[in-house]
Design a protein around this motif. Structure first.
Motif, PDB file in Angstrom:
ATOM      1  N   VAL A  37      -5.357  -8.483  -8.500  1.00 38.98           N
ATOM      2  CA  VAL A  37      -5.142  -8.032  -7.124  1.00 38.98           C
ATOM      3  C   VAL A  37      -3.718  -8.318  -6.683  1.00 38.98           C
ATOM      4  N   MET A  38      -3.240  -9.522  -6.943  1.00 39.78           N
ATOM      5  CA  MET A  38      -1.881  -9.864  -6.521  1.00 39.78           C
ATOM      6  C   MET A  38      -0.861  -8.915  -7.138  1.00 39.78           C
ATOM      7  N   THR A  39      -1.028  -8.601  -8.419  1.00 43.78           N
ATOM      8  CA  THR A  39      -0.075  -7.726  -9.097  1.00 43.78           C
ATOM      9  C   THR A  39      -0.225  -6.274  -8.667  1.00 43.78           C
ATOM     10  N   GLY A  40      -1.458  -5.772  -8.658  1.00 42.21           N
ATOM     11  CA  GLY A  40      -1.678  -4.360  -8.346  1.00 42.21           C
ATOM     12  C   GLY A  40      -1.435  -4.014  -6.895  1.00 42.21           C
ATOM     13  N   VAL A  41      -2.065  -4.755  -5.990  1.00 43.80           N
ATOM     14  CA  VAL A  41      -1.883  -4.481  -4.559  1.00 43.80           C
ATOM     15  C   VAL A  41      -0.456  -4.814  -4.141  1.00 43.80           C
ATOM     16  N   GLY A  42       0.086  -5.897  -4.691  1.00 42.76           N
ATOM     17  CA  GLY A  42       1.459  -6.263  -4.357  1.00 42.76           C
ATOM     18  C   GLY A  42       2.465  -5.210  -4.790  1.00 42.76           C
ATOM     19  N   ALA A  43       2.244  -4.597  -5.953  1.00 47.97           N
ATOM     20  CA  ALA A  43       3.147  -3.534  -6.406  1.00 47.97           C
ATOM     21  C   ALA A  43       3.159  -2.371  -5.434  1.00 47.97           C
ATOM     22  N   VAL A  44       2.003  -2.078  -4.856  1.00 48.65           N
ATOM     23  CA  VAL A  44       1.893  -0.983  -3.880  1.00 48.65           C
ATOM     24  C   VAL A  44       2.572  -1.342  -2.568  1.00 48.65           C
ATOM     25  N   ILE A  45       2.256  -2.520  -2.057  1.00 43.53           N
ATOM     26  CA  ILE A  45       2.692  -2.882  -0.700  1.00 43.53           C
ATOM     27  C   ILE A  45       4.089  -3.494  -0.687  1.00 43.53           C
ATOM     28  N   ASN A  46       4.340  -4.451  -1.574  1.00 47.75           N
ATOM     29  CA  ASN A  46       5.610  -5.171  -1.528  1.00 47.75           C
ATOM     30  C   ASN A  46       6.735  -4.472  -2.281  1.00 47.75           C
ATOM     31  N   THR A  47       6.424  -3.938  -3.468  1.00 47.71           N
ATOM     32  CA  THR A  47       7.475  -3.346  -4.289  1.00 47.71           C
ATOM     33  C   THR A  47       7.711  -1.881  -3.919  1.00 47.71           C
ATOM     34  N   ALA A  48       6.665  -1.073  -4.015  1.00 46.83           N
ATOM     35  CA  ALA A  48       6.814   0.348  -3.678  1.00 46.83           C
ATOM     36  C   ALA A  48       6.950   0.575  -2.178  1.00 46.83           C
ATOM     37  N   LYS A  49       6.407  -0.355  -1.391  1.00 49.87           N
ATOM     38  CA  LYS A  49       6.425  -0.226   0.072  1.00 49.87           C
ATOM     39  C   LYS A  49       5.895   1.151   0.502  1.00 49.87           C
ATOM     40  N   ILE A  50       4.722   1.474  -0.012  1.00 50.74           N
ATOM     41  CA  ILE A  50       4.139   2.778   0.282  1.00 50.74           C
ATOM     42  C   ILE A  50       3.937   2.957   1.775  1.00 50.74           C
ATOM     43  N   ARG A  51       4.223   4.160   2.260  1.00 50.02           N
ATOM     44  CA  ARG A  51       4.129   4.448   3.690  1.00 50.02           C
ATOM     45  C   ARG A  51       2.906   5.321   3.971  1.00 50.02           C
ATOM     46  N   GLY A  96      -5.529  -0.689  -3.379  1.00 51.52           N
ATOM     47  CA  GLY A  96      -4.454  -1.048  -2.458  1.00 51.52           C
ATOM     48  C   GLY A  96      -3.804   0.160  -1.833  1.00 51.52           C
ATOM     49  N   ALA A  97      -3.597   1.218  -2.622  1.00 50.59           N
ATOM     50  CA  ALA A  97      -2.982   2.441  -2.096  1.00 50.59           C
ATOM     51  C   ALA A  97      -3.886   3.097  -1.060  1.00 50.59           C
ATOM     52  N   LEU A  98      -5.189   3.077  -1.321  1.00 47.86           N
ATOM     53  CA  LEU A  98      -6.128   3.636  -0.343  1.00 47.86           C
ATOM     54  C   LEU A  98      -6.125   2.807   0.937  1.00 47.86           C
ATOM     55  N   ALA A  99      -6.111   1.488   0.787  1.00 53.61           N
ATOM     56  CA  ALA A  99      -6.105   0.621   1.969  1.00 53.61           C
ATOM     57  C   ALA A  99      -4.818   0.768   2.764  1.00 53.61           C
ATOM     58  N   ALA A 100      -3.704   1.087   2.076  1.00 46.04           N
ATOM     59  CA  ALA A 100      -2.409   1.223   2.746  1.00 46.04           C
ATOM     60  C   ALA A 100      -2.236   2.567   3.433  1.00 46.04           C
ATOM     61  N   GLY A 101      -3.179   3.494   3.223  1.00 49.20           N
ATOM     62  CA  GLY A 101      -3.119   4.772   3.936  1.00 49.20           C
ATOM     63  C   GLY A 101      -2.481   5.903   3.173  1.00 49.20           C
ATOM     64  N   ALA A 102      -2.454   5.824   1.847  1.00 46.27           N
ATOM     65  CA  ALA A 102      -1.944   6.957   1.069  1.00 46.27           C
ATOM     66  C   ALA A 102      -2.807   8.190   1.326  1.00 46.27           C
ATOM     67  N   SER A 103      -2.171   9.352   1.479  1.00 46.01           N
ATOM     68  CA  SER A 103      -2.920  10.571   1.797  1.00 46.01           C
ATOM     69  C   SER A 103      -3.622  11.138   0.569  1.00 46.01           C
ATOM     70  N   LYS A 104      -3.060  10.915  -0.609  1.00 47.29           N
ATOM     71  CA  LYS A 104      -3.677  11.375  -1.852  1.00 47.29           C
ATOM     72  C   LYS A 104      -3.302  10.389  -2.950  1.00 47.29           C
ATOM     73  N   VAL A 105      -4.320   9.889  -3.652  1.00 49.03           N
ATOM     74  CA  VAL A 105      -4.084   8.976  -4.757  1.00 49.03           C
ATOM     75  C   VAL A 105      -4.617   9.622  -6.027  1.00 49.03           C
ATOM     76  N   ILE A 106      -3.720   9.852  -6.981  1.00 49.62           N
ATOM     77  CA  ILE A 106      -4.069  10.426  -8.272  1.00 49.62           C
ATOM     78  C   ILE A 106      -4.065   9.309  -9.303  1.00 49.62           C
ATOM     79  N   VAL A 107      -5.024   9.326 -10.205  1.00 47.49           N
ATOM     80  CA  VAL A 107      -5.055   8.337 -11.278  1.00 47.49           C
ATOM     81  C   VAL A 107      -4.889   9.050 -12.615  1.00 47.49           C
ATOM     82  N   ALA A 108      -4.271   8.371 -13.564  1.00 45.67           N
ATOM     83  CA  ALA A 108      -4.056   8.935 -14.895  1.00 45.67           C
ATOM     84  C   ALA A 108      -4.362   7.891 -15.946  1.00 45.67           C
TER      85      ALA A 108
END
Length: 396
Positions: free
Chosen positions: A179-193, A213-225
């Protein structure tokens, strides 16, 4: 004190790991905590690809070593000078001990703590010493200042964060790495808006955490690969909008068509160069690519600087999610407790310590998201709590 621990003596053993047994369950000596150190009873520990990368030799470390860096436990003894903790506190480990006074710590970038990283690279605690030895009184190294695949651990005070005691240990352990690595990468590093589009490549525990984390941060579309169809299906069940099998023909073109030229943010967690290249090329002009994957140090990627410049792209690394553990671990736990970050759905297996090699073979085969070793349940309880199949279940 004498404890049982999973000890790695040699990297690069042949698979299957449940046959070659790279980790041996041994009785080792754990010395008392010294100044600014804490003795913790391990209650739960997660099996992570970073541990697997040491086992298979992709991240060379000193051996013999007690592995495990994602864990939660209970404080049982405080060394001299320890402040802010009490016996009985529940804690989550952070795998970079934070010295608090190097140049990176003073600018609130503890993931780059010079003294913490130096200690980790040497397989020692922040003090520069080991508290583990074998029955012949020979030194055993610590993994990332934690060594959580054991009944107890002595760690630096700076390696643990106190948490809410109501949080189950098997869930709490996830916050130490996945969680720290994955959610942190979204919020702290990428600073997703809010409203941005995101791609998450590589669906292990960290990648799935980034998806949530991306869904919780409000991303409009999250694609996984990914290349694993079961994991892609699981991601859709957890809220991903689109799932792409990167082995399919024209997968990159399909993604770019779906996003009108590419995503705003690409996040890579597979730890292989082709996945990073796919993620970088899937971002739009002006896109941001963040990687927390850790390929073998000899691996490199090709990058066209003209594209980087003319399209104002960024490519950035993220270590421990660029987190400040004492701030972010409690914050992410609060998100989980509010229902906005359902990381409990990432648990696929619970194991006993003597099943650890079986667990790493399962991880190497891509048949698990997060497996948790538990140390306070009976053998029967641990077995009955596991999934009945080694294949990911949609009902999880």
């Amino acid at each position: 004190m004498k404890i049982k621990a999973a000890v790695l003596h040699a990297m690069g053993k042949e698979r299957p790991y449940n046959i070659s047994n790279p980790l041996l369950i041994e009785e080792v000596e754990l010395k008392k905590p010294q100044a600014s150190e804490v003795l913790v009873k391990i209650r739960a520990a997660g099996l992570c690809h970073s541990d697997l990368s040491v086992i298979d030799g992709n991240r060379p470390r000193q051996v013999p070593m007690v592995l495990g860096h994602e864990a939660a436990g209970e404080v049982v003894e405080l060394g001299p000078g320890v402040k802010g903790l009490a016996v009985g506190d529940h804690v989550v480990f952070s795998f970079v001990p934070v010295c608090g006074h190097c140049k990176h710590c003073t600018i609130a970038r503890p993931a780059l703590c010079e003294n913490g990283v130096a200690a980790n690279n040497k397989g020692l605690l922040l003090s520069g010493e080991s508290r583990l030895e074998n029955q012949q009184h020979q030194e055993i190294f610590h993994h990332m200042g934690v060594s959580g695949f054991a009944e107890y651990a002595v760690v630096s005070r700076q390696s643990i964060v106190a948490i809410d005691k109501t949080l189950p240990y098997d869930i709490a352990a996830l916050f130490g790495c996945a969680v720290m690595t994955g959610v942190g990468a979204v919020i702290n590093t990428a600073k997703i808006r809010l409203g941005e589009t995101a791609l998450v490549t590589g669906l292990g525990g960290v990648g799935f955490s980034a998806l949530l984390g991306a869904l919780a941060a409000g991303a409009s579309k999250v694609i996984v690969a990914d290349v694993n169809k079961e994991k892609l299906q699981k991601a859709l069940e957890l809220g991903a909008h689109v799932a792409i099998d990167t082995t399919e023909e024209n997968a990159l073109e399909k993604l770019r068509d779906l996003t009108d030229g590419g995503v705003d943010v690409g996040l890579e967690f597979a730890g292989v160069v082709p996945a990073l290249e796919f993620t970088y090329n899937a971002t739009a002009r002006g896109g941001r690519t963040v990687t927390a994957g850790l390929p073998h140090p000899s691996k490199t990627m090709q990058l066209a600087p003209v594209k980087l410049v003319a399209e104002e792209r960024t490519l950035q690394g993220s270590y421990i999610g660029s987190c400040i553990p004492s701030r972010d671990i409690p914050a992410y736990i609060a998100l989980y407790q509010s229902g906005r970050l359902p990381v409990n759905k990432l648990l696929t297996h619970k194991l006993r310590l003597d099943e650890i090699n079986e667990g790493f073979e399962r991880l190497a085969k891509g048949e698990a998201i997060r497996q948790i070793l538990t140390f306070d349940a009976s053998s029967a309880d641990a077995v009955s709590s596991r999934m009945n199949s080694d294949v990911l279940q949609a009902s999880l």
